[in-house]
Design an enzyme around this catalytic site. Structure first.
Site, PDB file in Angstrom:
ATOM      1  N   LYS A 103       0.855  -1.198   0.000  1.00 54.57           N
ATOM      2  CA  LYS A 103       0.000   0.000   0.000  1.00 54.57           C
ATOM      3  C   LYS A 103       0.889   1.246   0.000  1.00 54.57           C
ATOM      4  O   LYS A 103       2.115   1.153   0.186  1.00 54.57           O
ATOM      5  CB  LYS A 103      -0.922  -0.031   1.224  1.00 54.57           C
ATOM      6  CG  LYS A 103      -0.185   0.024   2.556  1.00 54.57           C
ATOM      7  CD  LYS A 103      -1.105  -0.317   3.715  1.00 54.57           C
ATOM      8  CE  LYS A 103      -0.332  -0.209   5.021  1.00 54.57           C
ATOM      9  NZ  LYS A 103      -1.087  -0.784   6.161  1.00 54.57           N
ATOM     10  N   TYR A 116      13.497  31.607   6.591  1.00 52.19           N
ATOM     11  CA  TYR A 116      12.245  32.213   7.042  1.00 52.19           C
ATOM     12  C   TYR A 116      12.150  32.243   8.568  1.00 52.19           C
ATOM     13  O   TYR A 116      12.533  31.279   9.244  1.00 52.19           O
ATOM     14  CB  TYR A 116      11.048  31.398   6.540  1.00 52.19           C
ATOM     15  CG  TYR A 116      10.798  31.489   5.055  1.00 52.19           C
ATOM     16  CD1 TYR A 116      10.688  32.726   4.405  1.00 52.19           C
ATOM     17  CD2 TYR A 116      10.629  30.337   4.301  1.00 52.19           C
ATOM     18  CE1 TYR A 116      10.434  32.791   3.041  1.00 52.19           C
ATOM     19  CE2 TYR A 116      10.363  30.393   2.944  1.00 52.19           C
ATOM     20  CZ  TYR A 116      10.267  31.624   2.318  1.00 52.19           C
ATOM     21  OH  TYR A 116      10.002  31.687   0.987  1.00 52.19           O
ATOM     22  N   MET A 152       9.461  25.321   1.188  1.00 50.02           N
ATOM     23  CA  MET A 152       8.647  24.444   0.355  1.00 50.02           C
ATOM     24  C   MET A 152       9.517  23.598  -0.573  1.00 50.02           C
ATOM     25  O   MET A 152       9.302  22.396  -0.709  1.00 50.02           O
ATOM     26  CB  MET A 152       7.643  25.265  -0.455  1.00 50.02           C
ATOM     27  CG  MET A 152       6.636  24.398  -1.193  1.00 50.02           C
ATOM     28  SD  MET A 152       5.433  25.374  -2.107  1.00 50.02           S
ATOM     29  CE  MET A 152       4.419  26.033  -0.807  1.00 50.02           C
ATOM     30  N   ARG A 161     -10.954  -0.452  14.620  1.00 45.13           N
ATOM     31  CA  ARG A 161     -10.901   0.234  13.335  1.00 45.13           C
ATOM     32  C   ARG A 161     -11.819  -0.545  12.399  1.00 45.13           C
ATOM     33  O   ARG A 161     -13.030  -0.363  12.458  1.00 45.13           O
ATOM     34  CB  ARG A 161      -9.438   0.276  12.856  1.00 45.13           C
ATOM     35  CG  ARG A 161      -9.156   1.330  11.844  1.00 45.13           C
ATOM     36  CD  ARG A 161      -7.657   1.475  11.556  1.00 45.13           C
ATOM     37  NE  ARG A 161      -7.045   0.269  11.013  1.00 45.13           N
ATOM     38  CZ  ARG A 161      -5.760   0.174  10.635  1.00 45.13           C
ATOM     39  NH1 ARG A 161      -4.952   1.211  10.770  1.00 45.13           N
ATOM     40  NH2 ARG A 161      -5.268  -0.946  10.144  1.00 45.13           N
TER      41      ARG A 161
HETATM   42  C1  LIG Z   1      -0.222  -1.682   6.868  1.00 44.50           C
HETATM   43  C2  LIG Z   1      -0.750  -2.982   7.331  1.00 44.50           C
HETATM   44  C3  LIG Z   1       0.112  -4.073   7.516  1.00 44.50           C
HETATM   45  C4  LIG Z   1       1.610  -3.966   7.405  1.00 44.50           C
HETATM   46  O1  LIG Z   1       2.140  -3.390   8.567  1.00 44.50           O
HETATM   47  P1  LIG Z   1       3.745  -3.284   8.775  1.00 44.50           P
HETATM   48  O2  LIG Z   1       3.894  -2.865  10.176  1.00 44.50           O
HETATM   49  O3  LIG Z   1       4.196  -2.243   7.801  1.00 44.50           O
HETATM   50  O4  LIG Z   1       4.320  -4.612   8.469  1.00 44.50           O
HETATM   51  C5  LIG Z   1      -0.451  -5.299   7.825  1.00 44.50           C
HETATM   52  N1  LIG Z   1      -1.786  -5.427   7.973  1.00 44.50           N
HETATM   53  C6  LIG Z   1      -2.638  -4.397   7.832  1.00 44.50           C
HETATM   54  C7  LIG Z   1      -4.091  -4.618   8.034  1.00 44.50           C
HETATM   55  C8  LIG Z   1      -2.158  -3.143   7.518  1.00 44.50           C
HETATM   56  O5  LIG Z   1      -3.000  -2.117   7.382  1.00 44.50           O
END
Ligand SMILES: *Cc1c(COP(=O)(O)O)cnc(C)c1O
Length: 387
Positions: free
Chosen positions: A33, A265, A313, A131
């Protein structure tokens, strides 16, 4: 070139093989991801496809991008998917996550009927992140009902841990107890259908053997970044990770200034001595956290040199007074090695008050990435230590 990211694909593969060996017989799903944690989705997935059982993505369009690149490895979508995306998900064969029996499950069922074939799904149980996921109490009944529907091909059941990288073993074990209890009534189904159970992300895969089940979902460790300093300390030499990403820029201007000069800045830094102040052509728009204003270091000529003044920036400043000979055009290493010194993603992130995960996930897609097959190929071939 103002800034460049170099990704060592050999390092990625070594990380997968090493953590994979530690977690075996559990199989390895690489989490890609957030553009493969900033490393570049398609290039990373192409390199890892031969070595992983699956890829985990967050969104449907990431699954589509993998398929468009010709990657046929199984994919699990971890996040929410909109009804209008379901036809494309069905086409890609990616598995969806189900965490309620409400409107989404009905949409998925409809998409399956339209396609005339079941959609692959994993059911998610929330054991304590609060979650996404079914409440453990009703989970077995909901999952049994998914399993009974011809529109769903139930491939997996999973949960996610809240605090493994903080070495919170009490909470982690509580979550795993809840997961196992929720799975209890489903044992026969799980065995008969070969349903894959999974719970561990990187830290748990390293530290909590009972969390490994049939599959681990490893993100950050795939990239050679430790989930936390505590994880690194606890794992010690049971695992070696190879950071895959190097982030470099260059000095564009080096100015000799007198003591008492204000830099940048807000006049937040005033030189205390005659100084050599360098301008670097990268700022928060390029992913350099603004919190590195007057904080943290980069490497120039093998020396650590501090950021001074506010990160702008598109530019920032380094005090290169102590890097003898520093000159325009010199390489600046933000993440990586220069001579005897190195800075890893967690160190740079820590100086900015954040973590390696956030730093790499925010590296803009526009920063050019180059991929090398294996920067240590020669070293590992001549090494007598298995790498
Ligand atoms: C992002 C995520 C992972 C991976 O987590 P890491 O700590 O980067 O290995 C695994 N399972 C879910 C559901 C995630 O959202």
């Amino acid at each position: 070139m103002n800034a460049a990211l170099e990704i060592d694909l050999g390092a990625l593969r070594r990380n997968v093989l090493r953590l994979g060996a530690l977690a075996a017989p559990a199989r390895y799903a690489a989490v890609v991801k957030a553009d493969a944690y900033g490393h570049g989705l398609v290039a990373v997935a192409r390199a890892l496809a031969p070595d992983v059982a699956a890829f985990c993505v967050y969104r449907a369009d990431e699954a589509a991008a993998l398929r468009a690149a010709g990657i046929e490895t199984p994919i699990l979508i971890l996040g929410p998917v909109e009804a209008r995306e379901l036809a494309s998900v069905a086409q890609s064969g990616a598995a969806l996550t189900l965490w309620s029996d409400g409107a989404f499950a009905r949409d998925v069922a409809r998409a399956a009927r339209e396609r005339g074939a079941p959609l692959e799904v994993h059911a998610k149980i929330d054991t304590g992140v609060t979650r996404l996921g079914l409440e453990p109490d009703g989970a077995a009944a909901a999952i049994a009902s998914y399993a009974a529907r011809p529109e769903f091909a139930l491939r997996g059941i999973y949960t996610h841990l809240a605090a493994a990288e903080e070495l919170e073993s009490a909470y982690t074990n509580l979550q795993l107890d809840r997961f196992e209890r929720a799975l209890g009534p489903l044992q026969k189904l799980v065995a008969e259908r070969g349903i894959v159970r999974h719970a561990a992300a990187s830290a748990a895969a390293m530290l909590f053997p009972r969390s490994r089940f049939e599959l681990v979902r490893a993100g950050i460790a795939t990239y050679g970044i430790w989930p936390s300093e505590a994880t690194r300390a606890a794992v010690r030499d049971a695992l070696v990770l190879a950071p895959a990403l190097t982030w470099k820029t260059r000095l564009v201007v080096v100015r000799d200034v007198e003591a008492g000069r204000s830099i940048g800045y807000g006049c937040t830094f005033v030189t205390a001595r005659p100084s050599r102040i360098a301008v670097v052509p990268i700022g928060y728009a390029e992913g350099l956290p603004r919190a590195l204003s007057n904080a943290g270091c980069a490497l120039v000529r093998g020396r650590r040199v501090p950021f001074v003044g506010r990160v702008c920036m598109n530019m920032s400043f380094l005090d290169v007074t102590d890097a003898a000979g520093a000159a325009p055009g010199d390489t600046v290493t933000l993440i990586g090695r220069d001579g005897a010194e190195s800075i890893d993603a967690n160190e740079l992130a820590g100086a900015a008050g954040t973590i390696g995960y956030e730093l790499v996930a925010r590296l803009p897609a526009e920063v050019p990435r180059t991929y090398v097959a294996d920067s240590s190929a020669i070293a590992s071939r001549t090494s007598i230590v298995p790498s």
